[in-house]
Design an enzyme around this catalytic site. Sequence first.
Site, PDB file in Angstrom:
ATOM      1  N   GLN A  11       0.754  -1.322   0.155  1.00  8.66           N
ATOM      2  CA  GLN A  11       0.028   0.070  -0.010  1.00  8.66           C
ATOM      3  C   GLN A  11       0.846   1.354  -0.001  1.00  8.66           C
ATOM      4  OE1 GLN A  11      -3.139   0.159   2.958  1.00  8.66           O
ATOM      5  NE2 GLN A  11      -3.648   2.202   2.353  1.00  8.66           N
ATOM      6  N   GLU A  70      -3.167  -7.733  -2.188  1.00  6.25           N
ATOM      7  CA  GLU A  70      -4.590  -7.545  -2.202  1.00  6.25           C
ATOM      8  C   GLU A  70      -4.791  -6.379  -3.156  1.00  6.25           C
ATOM      9  OE1 GLU A  70      -6.722  -5.259  -0.025  1.00  6.25           O
ATOM     10  OE2 GLU A  70      -4.982  -3.968   0.040  1.00  6.25           O
ATOM     11  N   SER A 139       7.012   0.034   2.491  1.00  6.18           N
ATOM     12  CA  SER A 139       7.209   0.473   3.730  1.00  6.18           C
ATOM     13  C   SER A 139       7.800  -0.614   4.608  1.00  6.18           C
ATOM     14  CB  SER A 139       5.802   0.560   4.394  1.00  6.18           C
ATOM     15  OG  SER A 139       5.012  -0.475   4.518  1.00  6.18           O
ATOM     16  N   GLY A 143       2.932  -5.940   5.985  1.00  2.00           N
ATOM     17  CA  GLY A 143       3.233  -7.414   5.586  1.00  2.00           C
ATOM     18  C   GLY A 143       3.790  -7.490   4.258  1.00  2.00           C
ATOM     19  N   THR A 144       3.102  -6.714   3.266  1.00  4.63           N
ATOM     20  CA  THR A 144       3.652  -6.924   1.769  1.00  4.63           C
ATOM     21  C   THR A 144       4.864  -6.045   1.559  1.00  4.63           C
ATOM     22  OG1 THR A 144       1.267  -6.979   1.194  1.00  4.63           O
ATOM     23  CG2 THR A 144       2.827  -6.542  -0.499  1.00  4.63           C
ATOM     24  N   SER A 178       1.279   1.671  12.553  1.00  2.33           N
ATOM     25  CA  SER A 178      -0.001   1.401  11.881  1.00  2.33           C
ATOM     26  C   SER A 178      -0.342  -0.197  12.160  1.00  2.33           C
ATOM     27  CB  SER A 178       0.081   1.433  10.444  1.00  2.33           C
ATOM     28  OG  SER A 178       1.596   0.763   9.989  1.00  2.33           O
ATOM     29  N   ASN A 205       6.620   8.674   8.782  1.00  2.00           N
ATOM     30  CA  ASN A 205       5.463   9.317   8.756  1.00  2.00           C
ATOM     31  C   ASN A 205       5.133  10.461   9.736  1.00  2.00           C
ATOM     32  OD1 ASN A 205       4.185   7.906   6.519  1.00  2.00           O
ATOM     33  ND2 ASN A 205       3.084   6.560   7.647  1.00  2.00           N
ATOM     34  N   ASN A 227       2.006  11.928   1.251  1.00  2.00           N
ATOM     35  CA  ASN A 227       2.572  11.363  -0.147  1.00  2.00           C
ATOM     36  C   ASN A 227       3.265  12.289  -1.127  1.00  2.00           C
ATOM     37  OD1 ASN A 227       2.340   8.760   1.011  1.00  2.00           O
ATOM     38  ND2 ASN A 227       0.461   8.346  -0.238  1.00  2.00           N
ATOM     39  N   GLU A 253      26.315   7.589  -8.856  1.00  2.00           N
ATOM     40  CA  GLU A 253      26.848   8.511  -8.120  1.00  2.00           C
ATOM     41  C   GLU A 253      26.673   8.848  -6.710  1.00  2.00           C
ATOM     42  OE1 GLU A 253      28.189  12.750  -9.896  1.00  2.00           O
ATOM     43  OE2 GLU A 253      27.365  11.612 -11.561  1.00  2.00           O
TER      44      GLU A 253
END
Length: 448
Positions: A11, A70, A139, A143-144, A178, A205, A227, A253
């Site tokens: 995400q 997902e 991140s 998990g992903t 999170s 964050n 973002n 570089e």
Amino acid sequence: MREVVSIHVGQAGVQIGNACWELYTIEHGLSPDGRLSDDSPSKHDDGFSTFFSETSSGKYVPRSLYVDLEPNVIDEVRNGPYRSLFHPETMITGKEDAASNYARGHYTIGKEQIDVVMDKVRRLVDNCNGLQGFFVFHSFGGGTGSGFGALILERLSTDYGKKSKLEFSVYPAPTLASSVVEPYNSVLTTHTTLEHSDCSFMVDNEAIYDICKKNLNIAQPGLTNLNRLIAQVVSSITASLRFDGSLNVDLNEFQTNLVPFPRIHFPLATLAPIVSVDKAGHESNSVAEMTYSCFEPGNQMVKCDPRDGKYMACALLYRGDVVPKDTNAAVALIKTKRTIQFVDWCPTGFKLGICNEPPAHVPGGDLAKVKRSMCMLSNTTAISSAWSRLDHKFDLLYSKRAFVHWYVGEGMEEGEFSEARQDLAALEKDYEEVGMDSADAEEEAAEY
């Protein structure tokens, strides 16, 4: 051409990707469906083909890959305003997510998807004449992002060993979280990617929330606000790859100038000026002011105090109306300030880059339109405080073996936890050692 392939994982990776590609299209005068407008600055400059490939019909397509286990987040892109910019095949989604679990992203669910992803990467690479490297956005806490992001980096290392691999990682914030198991995921992914990533730019964050609140007066910053700010940093780092400039900086570089030792590859990013639209008219924003504000903790993308550490290397990337004379004067001024300490074995420490293209302004965005801006990437020993914070949280959880069964149930061994934790302890020690003065280090060596 020196192309760069961007891979956005999970995400956080995908949403930062959205903000980055939105900004790139504005900078290069591309419409949301990838066509050049008549007054585009890129009409006569093909530098941006490092990030976009041109189709036979004259449309420009990002050299990017969106991956999530997902479908929800990528479905937003598929139905959003930029849906016709991206090639549909470069968006890969799974059916079930990694549930904030590194082991699911890295072992069980990730294993099913990795070959599909690597096949798409290969197609993107085949489409390049002279691939320079990869940018991986993910991140540490999800998990992903942690598990699958690490798996992708491992495979990139195997398949494209000589190419640069740069990470853009969202690091767990000191007080915001999170998920409960963020410390586990972060320590595990850092351990896995430490040897595969060449350079890892970190943002957290909380630091960006604070910038949005203090500098931009946004009472309740949302993810889009965060973002878009991160996208400005990414854009500054990649500007010299996409535009011509009087002092260009290549992907390799960055590593050469910012990474003194292979493991110490976590530069801090700082952006200036960060001014809201209502304040912009009242600030002169000279090169010297900008440069000085980059050394203020308030403009940094990770919560740590650079005054507590020493700088090993520093890259100053300017854009817009900037001439080398001003940048050299600003650096000379910085060197006279006693608060900014360099390690004694790296006396010069500054790498400059100048890109003539001024920073772009997102219509309706939070940042004011400015003639010049800069991004500083600094490798400082102060960032080790961020590691020790993370390690402390990991220890609190792991001392009770809390939540460990979820990881073991996905096929991980408990030994991996202690192995990863030891690796991070070694990383903290590495930072401590490089920050020592040469004389102290020799004394300590003599004691052994």
